[in-house]
Design a protein around this motif. Sequence first.
Motif, mmCIF file in Angstrom:
data_model
loop_
_atom_site.group_PDB
_atom_site.id
_atom_site.type_symbol
_atom_site.label_atom_id
_atom_site.label_comp_id
_atom_site.label_asym_id
_atom_site.label_seq_id
_atom_site.Cartn_x
_atom_site.Cartn_y
_atom_site.Cartn_z
ATOM 1 N N GLY A 196 -31.942 -18.136 46.055
ATOM 2 C CA GLY A 196 -30.510 -18.209 46.311
ATOM 3 C C GLY A 196 -29.769 -16.916 46.041
ATOM 4 O O GLY A 196 -28.537 -16.910 45.961
ATOM 5 N N ALA A 215 -27.320 -16.097 49.018
ATOM 6 C CA ALA A 215 -26.178 -17.030 49.008
ATOM 7 C C ALA A 215 -25.209 -16.666 47.887
ATOM 8 O O ALA A 215 -23.987 -16.644 48.091
ATOM 9 N N GLU A 249 -22.610 -19.817 47.548
ATOM 10 C CA GLU A 249 -23.559 -20.697 46.871
ATOM 11 C C GLU A 249 -22.942 -22.083 46.700
ATOM 12 O O GLU A 249 -21.732 -22.221 46.523
ATOM 13 N N VAL A 268 -31.910 -21.808 51.288
ATOM 14 C CA VAL A 268 -32.492 -21.604 49.964
ATOM 15 C C VAL A 268 -33.720 -22.514 49.888
ATOM 16 O O VAL A 268 -33.681 -23.612 49.350
ATOM 17 N N ARG A 304 -29.230 -25.407 43.278
ATOM 18 C CA ARG A 304 -28.281 -24.486 43.909
ATOM 19 C C ARG A 304 -28.779 -24.127 45.302
ATOM 20 O O ARG A 304 -29.945 -23.806 45.478
ATOM 21 N N ARG A 305 -27.895 -24.194 46.253
ATOM 22 C CA ARG A 305 -28.207 -23.968 47.666
ATOM 23 C C ARG A 305 -27.178 -23.039 48.281
ATOM 24 O O ARG A 305 -26.257 -22.583 47.625
ATOM 25 N N ALA A 306 -27.278 -22.830 49.576
ATOM 26 C CA ALA A 306 -26.260 -22.088 50.333
ATOM 27 C C ALA A 306 -25.298 -23.090 50.937
ATOM 28 O O ALA A 306 -25.703 -24.187 51.356
#
Length: 162
Positions: free
Chosen positions: A102, A105, A111, A75, A121-123
């Motif tokens: 994202g 994800a 996520e 992300v 927020r990321r993977a």
Amino acid sequence: MTIQIGDHIPEVTLQRIREGVETLDTNALFDGRNIVLFAVPGAFTPTCSEKHLPGFVQHFDEFRSQGVEVACMSVNDPFVMQAWGQSQHVPEGLMMLADGNGDFARALGLELDASAYGMGRRARRFSLYAEDGVVKLLNVEAPGEFRVSSAEHMLSQLKQDL
């Protein structure tokens, strides 16, 4: 809901840079191909840069010799992914995919909320192997770990399955 073995990869768009910013539909990317996709929480972060991506760079030819393409996703924006790939000497053919918002994800149910660390927020850290868009292998790391999503682990799984 988290994607499972046997599920089809959800349709979302990703980006990468080749001759400029290119938008890729995941159906077009995965359909008709055998692909290992691994995701990292962030480009240029310690574990991602010191272990995760370098393992796939080191073993890239082994994946290719088995007829498997390799893609890295994070992300981040496509410019960051391109710069990270260049800094890590990623071989041509190893796709550096940007999931800028994202969406992928989230669609995968993988996520990660890293807001407490200032990363939003990321993977989650994971790897999967898909044939013709269908997930055949899936390895999702526990928070803070790096074991099952490694290139070495995926290669050992592929050698058992292929």
